[in-house]
Design a protein around this motif. Structure first.
Motif, PDB file in Angstrom:
ATOM      1  N   ALA A   1      12.434   6.687  -0.857  1.00  0.00           N
ATOM      2  CA  ALA A   1      13.897   5.874  -0.546  1.00  0.00           C
ATOM      3  C   ALA A   1      13.942   5.947   0.996  1.00  0.00           C
ATOM      4  CB  ALA A   1      15.104   6.883  -1.042  1.00  0.00           C
ATOM      5  N   SER A   2      13.102   6.726   1.768  1.00  0.00           N
ATOM      6  CA  SER A   2      13.647   6.632   3.446  1.00  0.00           C
ATOM      7  C   SER A   2      13.035   5.262   3.907  1.00  0.00           C
ATOM      8  CB  SER A   2      12.584   7.795   3.897  1.00  0.00           C
ATOM      9  OG  SER A   2      10.957   7.553   3.448  1.00  0.00           O
ATOM     10  N   PRO A   3      13.617   4.794   4.899  1.00  0.00           N
ATOM     11  CA  PRO A   3      13.118   3.621   5.635  1.00  0.00           C
ATOM     12  C   PRO A   3      11.408   3.455   6.043  1.00  0.00           C
ATOM     13  CG  PRO A   3      14.939   4.631   6.780  1.00  0.00           C
ATOM     14  CD  PRO A   3      14.172   5.786   5.705  1.00  0.00           C
ATOM     15  N   LEU A   4      10.976   2.278   5.846  1.00  0.00           N
ATOM     16  CA  LEU A   4       9.716   2.274   5.886  1.00  0.00           C
ATOM     17  C   LEU A   4       8.985   2.698   7.401  1.00  0.00           C
ATOM     18  CD1 LEU A   4       7.103   0.806   4.492  1.00  0.00           C
ATOM     19  CD2 LEU A   4       7.684  -1.130   6.180  1.00  0.00           C
ATOM     20  N   ASP A   5       8.002   3.626   6.976  1.00  0.00           N
ATOM     21  CA  ASP A   5       7.454   4.170   8.142  1.00  0.00           C
ATOM     22  C   ASP A   5       6.202   2.973   8.564  1.00  0.00           C
ATOM     23  OD1 ASP A   5       6.198   5.606  10.300  1.00  0.00           O
ATOM     24  OD2 ASP A   5       5.478   7.052   8.745  1.00  0.00           O
ATOM     25  N   LEU A   6       6.291   2.741   9.866  1.00  0.00           N
ATOM     26  CA  LEU A   6       5.200   1.635  10.402  1.00  0.00           C
ATOM     27  C   LEU A   6       3.933   2.229  10.810  1.00  0.00           C
ATOM     28  CD1 LEU A   6       7.264  -1.289  11.856  1.00  0.00           C
ATOM     29  CD2 LEU A   6       6.354  -0.894   9.560  1.00  0.00           C
ATOM     30  N   ASN A   7       3.892   3.893  10.872  1.00  0.00           N
ATOM     31  CA  ASN A   7       2.953   4.458  11.184  1.00  0.00           C
ATOM     32  C   ASN A   7       2.386   4.063  12.559  1.00  0.00           C
ATOM     33  OD1 ASN A   7       1.189   6.600  10.054  1.00  0.00           O
ATOM     34  ND2 ASN A   7      -0.173   5.131   9.086  1.00  0.00           N
ATOM     35  N   TYR A   8       3.095   4.033  13.433  1.00  0.00           N
ATOM     36  CA  TYR A   8       2.887   3.955  14.847  1.00  0.00           C
ATOM     37  C   TYR A   8       2.081   5.489  15.339  1.00  0.00           C
ATOM     38  CZ  TYR A   8       5.447  -0.168  15.332  1.00  0.00           C
ATOM     39  OH  TYR A   8       5.684  -1.551  14.753  1.00  0.00           O
ATOM     40  N   PRO A   9       1.025   5.407  16.153  1.00  0.00           N
ATOM     41  CA  PRO A   9       0.376   6.890  16.481  1.00  0.00           C
ATOM     42  C   PRO A   9       1.536   7.307  17.502  1.00  0.00           C
ATOM     43  CG  PRO A   9      -1.200   5.079  16.565  1.00  0.00           C
ATOM     44  CD  PRO A   9       0.164   4.491  16.399  1.00  0.00           C
ATOM     45  N   LEU A  10       2.197   6.743  18.409  1.00  0.00           N
ATOM     46  CA  LEU A  10       2.884   7.184  19.509  1.00  0.00           C
ATOM     47  C   LEU A  10       4.390   6.805  19.099  1.00  0.00           C
ATOM     48  CD1 LEU A  10       1.014   6.270  22.700  1.00  0.00           C
ATOM     49  CD2 LEU A  10       0.957   8.253  21.455  1.00  0.00           C
ATOM     50  N   PRO A  11       5.243   7.981  19.531  1.00  0.00           N
ATOM     51  CA  PRO A  11       6.814   7.946  19.060  1.00  0.00           C
ATOM     52  C   PRO A  11       7.360   6.649  20.192  1.00  0.00           C
ATOM     53  CG  PRO A  11       6.567   9.775  20.510  1.00  0.00           C
ATOM     54  CD  PRO A  11       5.132   9.238  19.934  1.00  0.00           C
ATOM     55  N   GLY A  12       8.334   6.037  19.567  1.00  0.00           N
ATOM     56  CA  GLY A  12       9.241   4.758  20.198  1.00  0.00           C
ATOM     57  C   GLY A  12       8.275   3.883  20.526  1.00  0.00           C
ATOM     58  N   GLU A  13       7.406   3.454  19.917  1.00  0.00           N
ATOM     59  CA  GLU A  13       6.353   2.327  20.021  1.00  0.00           C
ATOM     60  C   GLU A  13       7.302   1.083  19.293  1.00  0.00           C
ATOM     61  OE1 GLU A  13       2.628   2.136  21.096  1.00  0.00           O
ATOM     62  OE2 GLU A  13       4.068   3.026  22.546  1.00  0.00           O
ATOM     63  N   GLN A  14       7.003  -0.046  19.820  1.00  0.00           N
ATOM     64  CA  GLN A  14       7.803  -1.298  19.130  1.00  0.00           C
ATOM     65  C   GLN A  14       6.802  -2.244  18.843  1.00  0.00           C
ATOM     66  OE1 GLN A  14      10.739  -2.107  21.960  1.00  0.00           O
ATOM     67  NE2 GLN A  14      12.359  -1.028  20.953  1.00  0.00           N
ATOM     68  N   GLY A  15       6.926  -3.268  18.115  1.00  0.00           N
ATOM     69  CA  GLY A  15       6.008  -4.521  17.804  1.00  0.00           C
ATOM     70  C   GLY A  15       5.688  -4.285  16.587  1.00  0.00           C
ATOM     71  N   PRO A  16       5.003  -5.535  16.007  1.00  0.00           N
ATOM     72  CA  PRO A  16       4.944  -5.721  14.579  1.00  0.00           C
ATOM     73  C   PRO A  16       3.414  -4.950  14.047  1.00  0.00           C
ATOM     74  CG  PRO A  16       4.075  -7.765  15.774  1.00  0.00           C
ATOM     75  CD  PRO A  16       4.712  -6.673  16.927  1.00  0.00           C
ATOM     76  N   ALA A  17       3.443  -4.089  12.977  1.00  0.00           N
ATOM     77  CA  ALA A  17       2.264  -3.886  12.478  1.00  0.00           C
ATOM     78  C   ALA A  17       1.746  -4.832  11.287  1.00  0.00           C
ATOM     79  CB  ALA A  17       2.505  -2.530  11.496  1.00  0.00           C
ATOM     80  N   CYS A  18       0.558  -5.043  11.096  1.00  0.00           N
ATOM     81  CA  CYS A  18       0.106  -6.153  10.345  1.00  0.00           C
ATOM     82  C   CYS A  18      -0.968  -5.566   9.461  1.00  0.00           C
ATOM     83  CB  CYS A  18      -0.389  -6.920  11.653  1.00  0.00           C
ATOM     84  SG  CYS A  18      -0.522  -8.681  11.237  1.00  0.00           S
ATOM     85  N   LEU A  19      -1.056  -6.193   8.338  1.00  0.00           N
ATOM     86  CA  LEU A  19      -2.142  -6.162   7.251  1.00  0.00           C
ATOM     87  C   LEU A  19      -3.237  -7.236   7.572  1.00  0.00           C
ATOM     88  CD1 LEU A  19      -0.109  -5.316   4.070  1.00  0.00           C
ATOM     89  CD2 LEU A  19      -1.694  -3.733   5.475  1.00  0.00           C
ATOM     90  N   VAL A  20      -4.148  -6.951   8.215  1.00  0.00           N
ATOM     91  CA  VAL A  20      -5.084  -8.024   8.514  1.00  0.00           C
ATOM     92  C   VAL A  20      -6.330  -8.007   7.350  1.00  0.00           C
ATOM     93  CG1 VAL A  20      -7.084  -8.652  10.142  1.00  0.00           C
ATOM     94  CG2 VAL A  20      -4.977  -7.531  10.819  1.00  0.00           C
TER      95      VAL A  20
END
Length: 632
Positions: free
Chosen positions: A216-235
């Motif tokens: 139920a929690s918001p989707l975790d985009l799994n960035y290595p560093l806190p505060g990162e922005q930008g899209p994650a992508c399934l390649v």
């Protein structure tokens, strides 16, 4: 043949045209890759392709060619899809072969699942994130060099009769048994026919009565560093995926897929299907991690990927014909740029010229080879004597951030050490690698601020984090946590430790800062130094670091013999005064000094300068030890 822009705006048209001409020749796929590689090798052609790093997703046309500068954060299991399928016209009942490559959903209404002409193929999926800690100047430079023309994409509702290729393949090849969980096929099943595509497009998955609380929690985009922005992508990778490794830095050119029917697998299933174990071998957590909403995690079907040996947009890429000519021209002015850069660093380090020399060498250091477990070329610098009460270390990091392509400052406070996740770990419930702050791209500058460490007790997590930092510094490796075992991943990270006294972490070289000035307002002083550098001058400094790092280096047999004789001579009077470890450090320093002058081999002059520098540095360290008798 396609027009000049068709290969960017309508790459699937190019693919389908080449498939139609192939008569199912299996070599047609290689021709598609070669076609796009040739197009992208044309002068400035890569700047015509819109970038996911620069352009908001809603500005990009679905199924167009885009690029993505990224780190391979995770590698999922291979998945099956319908490489070739037979479409049936609902009116005439005529059949035609269609290509399923580089797509997630079919465009046709009916598919003959029993056709003997269908071909099941395999592809790999990488979870990719923007380069961790990428500096703002790098992002700006890439964005300014782009010549892509983009307009906002209009909202669209996909055909509800579109089918997921993975779902089609599952129905076609495994009608009587549950999916093999090892295939890692992450499809949307029947959800695209039962769900509301418009709602799926605009909302991330939410909790439902059938989902466990953890989903139920918001989707975790799994960035290595806190505060990162930008899209994650399934390649999605179709060829040669064995050549890619976890943590590789790539520029991926691929076909963008953002069809909303791909999202929300878990929430679209009804209760009866969730109770049926034959429906899916995936857990709800795994479905959530592997099939996120494409509005947040778009799919990118790779047609070509360029490994990034460096991430400096000012330096031509390794595959560019212009690079050698550029480097040769730049080397002619390297000496003067080095002098200017050294003067700049001396001001930053409050007039300490020797500390500036070692900081310069640290910034161009690089693991160029490994001998057994020993990484060659690393040069971790411990800059001690940093004031604890002032914001000096924070400003020093910002200055370094303006020089290097990617960096991260880790304040080593007790709370951070005890609470942060530095080492990536495997989450078996979601079947994914949960990132940690040490999952960084090659050549990232890691700034460890030990001045933030206060008295207190490290808990078990804090001890593990300190151990991980020590292993990173000593062996340039991070041991990822797979619960029942650890897996070693080599890395190439420049570590600078700023401390008040000698660091509690290991280092290759300690330099104690001796300020030659005490500005009344340190913050204003450092800001003024930075502001005094013209943008063109800063670009020269950035190029200096990248070019020096990439130069080849060797030592002639003659110089090797002279160094060995010199080592014996230095030990003659006092064998304890010069150890093998000291010699190794001097060879590293002499290599970096040579490269900083644009020299690719060791000269006698540079060796003599190395000995002089090391003598001054060790004398200063000994002097500081006598002042602070408690230091080891």
């Amino acid at each position: 043949m396609p027009s000049a822009q068709d290969w960017i705006n309508n790459p699937l048209g190019v693919v389908e045209g080449m498939f139609a001409q192939s008569n199912c020749n299996p070599e047609w796929g290689e021709k598609v890759v070669d076609y796009f590689k040739d197009k992208l090798s044309e002068k400035e052609a890569q700047t015509w392709v819109p970038s996911l790093n620069d352009v908001p997703l809603h500005y990009l046309k679905p199924n167009s060619l885009v690029k993505f500068r990224c780190l391979v954060q995770d590698m999922f299991d291979p998945e099956f899809y319908m490489g070739v399928y037979e479409a049936v016209d609902p009116v005439t009942k005529s059949k035609s072969l269609k290509c399923g490559k580089y797509k997630d959903v079919t465009d046709c209404v009916q598919v003959d699942f029993n056709s003997r002409n269908s071909v099941t193929s395999e592809r790999q999926t990488f979870y990719c994130v923007p380069v961790p800690g990428e500096s703002p100047w790098v992002k700006e430079c890439y964005a300014h060099s782009s010549q892509a023309r983009v307009i906002p994409s209009t909202s669209y509702t996909p055909n509800r009769q579109k089918r997921s290729y993975e779902d089609d393949d599952e129905m076609d090849t495994q009608p009587q048994r549950p999916r093999d969980s090892n295939t890692g096929s992450h499809s949307s099943g029947d959800s695209q026919r039962n769900g509301d595509p418009k709602r799926q497009e605009t909302e991330a998955p939410s909790s439902s009565s059938t989902s466990p609380p953890s989903c139920a929690s918001p989707l975790d985009l799994n960035y290595p560093l806190p505060g990162e922005q930008g899209p994650a992508c399934l390649v999605k990778v179709y060829e040669g995926w064995e050549s890619f490794k976890l943590n590789d830095t790539l520029e991926v050119f691929g076909i963008l897929s953002v069809d909303p029917t791909l999202s929300g697998v878990a929430e679209e299933k009804d209760a009866t299907s969730l109770l049926d174990p034959a429906d899916s071998m995936e857990t709800a957590e795994e479905q959530r991690a592997h099939s996120p909403p494409p509005s947040l995690v778009p799919r990118l079907h790779m047609v070509y990927a360029l490994p990034l040996q460096h991430n400096n947009p000012l330096l031509p890429s390794a595959g560019s014909e212009d690079k050698n000519a550029f480097v040769t021209s730049f080397l002619s002015e390297l000496g003067s740029i080095r002098s200017e850069f050294l003067a700049y660093l001396t001001h930053v380090l409050l007039g300490d010229a020797m500390a500036a020399e070692y900081l310069l060498l640290h910034l161009i250091s690089n693991v160029y080879a490994r001998r057994d477990v020993l990484p060659l070329g690393k040069f971790t610098l411990n800059l001690s004597g940093c004031p604890q009460t002032s914001p000096y270390t924070e400003h020093l990091y910002r200055i370094i951030q303006h020089l290097v392509p990617s960096s991260y400052r880790l304040p080593m406070s007790l709370q951070n050490m005890n609470s942060m996740r530095l080492v990536p770990r495997k989450d078996y419930a979601a079947n994914r690698l949960v990132s940690g702050a040490l999952q960084l791209a090659s050549n990232t500058s890691l700034f460890l601020d030990e001045t933030q460490l206060e008295q207190g007790q490290l808990d078990a997590s804090g001890v593990r984090n300190i151990t991980a930092l020590g292993n990173l510094i000593s062996w340039q490796k991070v041991d990822y946590d797979f619960n029942y075992h650890q897996m070693e991943f080599p890395c190439n990270i420049n570590v600078l430790v700023a401390s008040e006294g000698r660091s509690l972490l290991p280092s290759d070289c300690q330099v104690h800062l001796q300020p030659q000035m005490t500005p009344p307002n340190l913050e204003e002083y450092l800001s003024a130094i930075q502001a005094a550098q013209a943008p063109s001058q800063m670009n020269k400094f950035r190029l200096f670091l990248s070019v020096a790092r990439q130069l080849d280096y060797s030592i002639s047999e003659e110089v090797t013999k002279a160094v060995e004789d010199d080592f014996v001579e230095m030990r003659k009077d006092d064998p304890q005064s010069m150890s093998a470890e000291d010699l190794h450090r001097m060879l590293v320093v002499s290599r970096l000094l040579s490269l900083s002058f644009g020299q690719t081999t060791l000269s006698t002059d540079v060796w003599m300068k190395t000995k002089h520098l090391e003598l001054l540095r060790m004398s200063r360290v000994q002097q500081q030890k006598s002042v602070n008798g408690h230091e080891p």
